[in-house]
Structure formats: C-alpha cells, structure tokens
Design a protein around this motif. Structure first.
Motif, short mmCIF file in Angstrom:
data_model
loop_
_atom_site.label_atom_id
_atom_site.label_comp_id
_atom_site.label_asym_id
_atom_site.label_seq_id
_atom_site.Cartn_x
_atom_site.Cartn_y
_atom_site.Cartn_z
N GLY A 45 -92.10 -21.64 -59.04
CA GLY A 45 -92.51 -20.27 -59.56
C GLY A 45 -93.94 -20.14 -59.62
N PHE A 46 -94.52 -19.33 -60.43
CA PHE A 46 -96.02 -18.83 -60.52
C PHE A 46 -96.79 -19.93 -61.03
CE2 PHE A 46 -99.79 -17.30 -62.74
CZ PHE A 46 -100.25 -16.68 -61.68
N TRP A 47 -96.40 -20.57 -62.12
CA TRP A 47 -97.42 -21.54 -62.49
C TRP A 47 -97.65 -22.85 -61.75
CZ3 TRP A 47 -100.76 -19.98 -65.63
CH2 TRP A 47 -100.69 -18.95 -66.41
N PRO A 48 -96.30 -23.29 -61.06
CA PRO A 48 -96.46 -24.15 -59.89
C PRO A 48 -97.56 -23.85 -58.88
CG PRO A 48 -94.38 -24.36 -60.63
CD PRO A 48 -94.99 -23.10 -61.30
N TRP A 93 -94.19 -28.30 -55.79
CA TRP A 93 -94.14 -27.32 -57.14
C TRP A 93 -93.89 -25.88 -56.82
CZ3 TRP A 93 -97.48 -31.71 -57.78
CH2 TRP A 93 -97.01 -32.54 -58.60
N VAL A 139 -100.21 -22.01 -59.21
CA VAL A 139 -101.40 -22.10 -59.96
C VAL A 139 -101.68 -23.70 -59.71
CG1 VAL A 139 -102.89 -21.90 -61.89
CG2 VAL A 139 -101.34 -20.19 -61.15
N LEU A 140 -100.68 -24.55 -60.01
CA LEU A 140 -101.07 -26.02 -59.96
C LEU A 140 -101.48 -26.53 -58.70
CD1 LEU A 140 -100.90 -28.75 -61.61
CD2 LEU A 140 -98.61 -28.81 -60.72
N THR A 141 -100.93 -25.65 -57.53
CA THR A 141 -101.13 -26.21 -56.19
C THR A 141 -102.70 -25.58 -55.91
OG1 THR A 141 -98.76 -25.48 -55.59
CG2 THR A 141 -100.63 -25.64 -53.67
#
Length: 64
Positions: free
Chosen positions: A23-26, A19, A28-30
């Motif tokens: 982008g950025f939110w993926p 992910w 953060v998900l990482t």
C-alpha cells in the motif's frame, strides 16, 4: 564499481520494495529507507558529516 551511496540507495530501496506491494504507507517507508541508505553510504564514503547533518536538521547556522 558502484559508490557507497549508490549501494546504500539500492539497498534501502530493495528493502522497501518488499513493503511497497502492501500500500501507500509502505511506499512512503520505501522512500525513507532509500534516503537513510543514501546517508549511510555517504557516511561510509566520508562525504557526509553526521554532526553537520544534525546541526542542519536543528536549524543551526554553521560558521563559514
């Protein structure tokens, strides 16, 4: 042989990398998946007590 925590951390980051390219939110998900993988590895090894983690997240004090 790698520890359960290391395996969990690598697994979480490996899933998250898919992910991260989006982008950025993926990204953060990482990070979140990596922390979850690290916790699951710690539980599997018996080094993390989920009851203590839950109490700490709720701000309860532990008796010494």
């Amino acid at each position: 042989m790698m520890s359960g925590r290391t395996a969990g951390l690598l697994f979480g980051f490996g899933l998250g990398v898919v992910w991260m390219w989006l982008g950025f939110w993926p990204a953060v998900l990482t990070l979140i998946l990596g922390v979850i993988g690290w916790l699951i590895g710690g539980v599997a090894e018996g080094k993390v007590n989920l009851a203590d983690v839950w109490s700490d997240l709720q701000g309860r004090r532990r008796e010494v």
